[in-house]
Design an enzyme around this catalytic site. Sequence first.
Site, PDB file in Angstrom:
ATOM      1  N   LYS A 194      99.845  14.084 144.486  1.00  0.00           N
ATOM      2  CA  LYS A 194     100.529  12.839 144.832  1.00  0.00           C
ATOM      3  C   LYS A 194     100.620  12.676 146.353  1.00  0.00           C
ATOM      4  O   LYS A 194     100.552  11.546 146.861  1.00  0.00           O
ATOM      5  CB  LYS A 194     101.914  12.800 144.178  1.00  0.00           C
ATOM      6  CG  LYS A 194     101.836  12.704 142.643  1.00  0.00           C
ATOM      7  CD  LYS A 194     101.068  11.461 142.172  1.00  0.00           C
ATOM      8  CE  LYS A 194     101.165  11.214 140.681  1.00  0.00           C
ATOM      9  NZ  LYS A 194     100.413  10.004 140.265  1.00  0.00           N
ATOM     10  N   TYR A 233     100.810  18.998 140.970  1.00  0.00           N
ATOM     11  CA  TYR A 233     101.152  17.578 140.850  1.00  0.00           C
ATOM     12  C   TYR A 233     101.601  17.016 142.201  1.00  0.00           C
ATOM     13  O   TYR A 233     101.131  15.975 142.653  1.00  0.00           O
ATOM     14  CB  TYR A 233     102.269  17.433 139.810  1.00  0.00           C
ATOM     15  CG  TYR A 233     102.732  16.021 139.546  1.00  0.00           C
ATOM     16  CD1 TYR A 233     101.990  15.166 138.748  1.00  0.00           C
ATOM     17  CD2 TYR A 233     103.915  15.547 140.107  1.00  0.00           C
ATOM     18  CE1 TYR A 233     102.424  13.875 138.495  1.00  0.00           C
ATOM     19  CE2 TYR A 233     104.358  14.255 139.859  1.00  0.00           C
ATOM     20  CZ  TYR A 233     103.603  13.425 139.054  1.00  0.00           C
ATOM     21  OH  TYR A 233     104.033  12.150 138.809  1.00  0.00           O
ATOM     22  N   SER A 267     104.210   9.395 143.707  1.00  0.00           N
ATOM     23  CA  SER A 267     105.483   9.877 143.164  1.00  0.00           C
ATOM     24  C   SER A 267     106.335  10.364 144.323  1.00  0.00           C
ATOM     25  O   SER A 267     105.803  10.789 145.354  1.00  0.00           O
ATOM     26  CB  SER A 267     105.225  11.041 142.207  1.00  0.00           C
ATOM     27  OG  SER A 267     106.426  11.769 141.976  1.00  0.00           O
TER      28      SER A 267
END
Lengths: 278, 282
Positions: free
Chosen positions: B160, B156, B143
Amino acid sequence: MARELEGKVAIVTGGVAGIGRAIVELFLAEGAKVVIADVQQERGDAVVTELGANARFRQSDVSKADQVEALVEYAVSELGTLDIMVNNAGITDLNHGPLIDADFSNFRRIMDVNLLGVMLGCQYAARHMTTRGGGSIINISSSSALLPGHGLWTYRATKAGVNNFTASIAIDLGPSFVRVNAVSPANIPSEMGFSRSKDMSPEQAERFGERVKEIRMKLHPLKRQSYAIDIAQACVFLGSDRSKQVTGIILPVDAGSTCGDPQSLIAEIAEAREAALR
Amino acid sequence: MAQELAGKVAIVTGGAHGIGRATVDLFVREGARVVIGDINDELGEDVARELGDAVRFKHCDVVSSDDMAALVAHAVAEFGGLDVMMNNAGLSEPNNHGAFVDADLSQFERITEINMLGVMLGTQAAARHMRAHGGGSIINISSIAGSRPGHGFWIYRACKAGVINFTKSAAIDLGPDMIRVNCICPGNIPTHTRYVKGSDAGMSEEKMRQVRGAILDVRMKRQPLKRQGHAVDIAQGAVFLASDRSAQISGLIMPIDAGATAGDPVSLIQQIMNARTEILAG
């Protein structure tokens, strides 16, 4: 796998040989019409004779603004528009030794072709593309920019400049739907990469080429030799509508040689430890 | 533009919806046969039924190495091989939108397991097969939150970023086996896992659409290319990385984000020049 660029019009600078020539041939095979721009008039004429009616040649020095402007005008008047601009023309730097012995007499020329040439190519292509709803610009960079190191001082700096400029201009031209990306080749056997072999016999040059491949392959994670067509395939992707949402990227096509350190120091350290304990 | 993946067999984890689903659809159109690995059985089976003979569904939890081995074995048994592994399954961090001092880290284990261990296990299980069969292509979905640090989504983002590092390390490790490992960093793709907060549960469809539209408008301001991204844009990048066109590409981190991470899209130069003009005029 066919016809990714049906109906598109492209310019490829430095298109008579090496990576540029491979891009031209693949673009034609994928349905594009291509204007080849190069300083070498004779070879250019020979190449278009060989490649047929969808290829045109226009002699151009990419470091001269008036010539780049005329090149874009030529593509538009001859082929109706310009969808893809590949700024591929470049020259190398013969400084292979330590910095203290380097010769910078070629600095201006390398900068002019490799960096100013890309800037002018982007500018004149963009002036057309912004009036027709967008387009795709592809700059050919080099792994020597992503991985600083020995030699080729000016060349590296120009290619690092190309990467930065690519991202900057992607930001600048985004609102006009002009996409700008760079492809970063490594270890492609071409005339430019092996320019030092000009003083060799053909047989010596071939042996030398093989040795260079072997040396470089040691630092390739993926043990597959690179070819100019690998770069051309990436250009097809970036030139096609598949990459409509892709801009400002630097795309290495280099068998993983710039993604990290391919030499396992862990294994060497373990061996050294064993040796010290023996 | 057709049949870039004729004859290839692919696995897409998290393939029942969102980016994964768009990839399954496009892979099938390009001539591949695809096994969807997902924890959502109902949705996965529906998708497989809808897409017909070229698609199978296999229940799998990407954090289980047994499930991942079984998923690869299923692809080999059903379709005779495995050429492409797309580790797409992921989990967002819906509640940490605020300051880090207030962040809730209780979800740490679940988020890191799915987003990072899932990618590692998927890569390993696929590589164990591909190594013995002349290579293959592994595609991990990271991402732009991983490539560009910033506010919120602390766990998160870190996962990533871990996927980016792992992709390159795996590319180096698996290169001699002719296994390519690359990563796509999507930016601003509207899918149902995004933009949903716990407090949105009772919201009407209409209100939800308005909220999503407003969020997309905000993001568009920071996006150089003024085109809304869709899941199919990520699928197109995956087709390129899965196909033989990218035979020399490994260890690549490929943003598909309309230039959102190319640099700083806000022109400070313009703001500074405006400030200068204002001061000189006043």
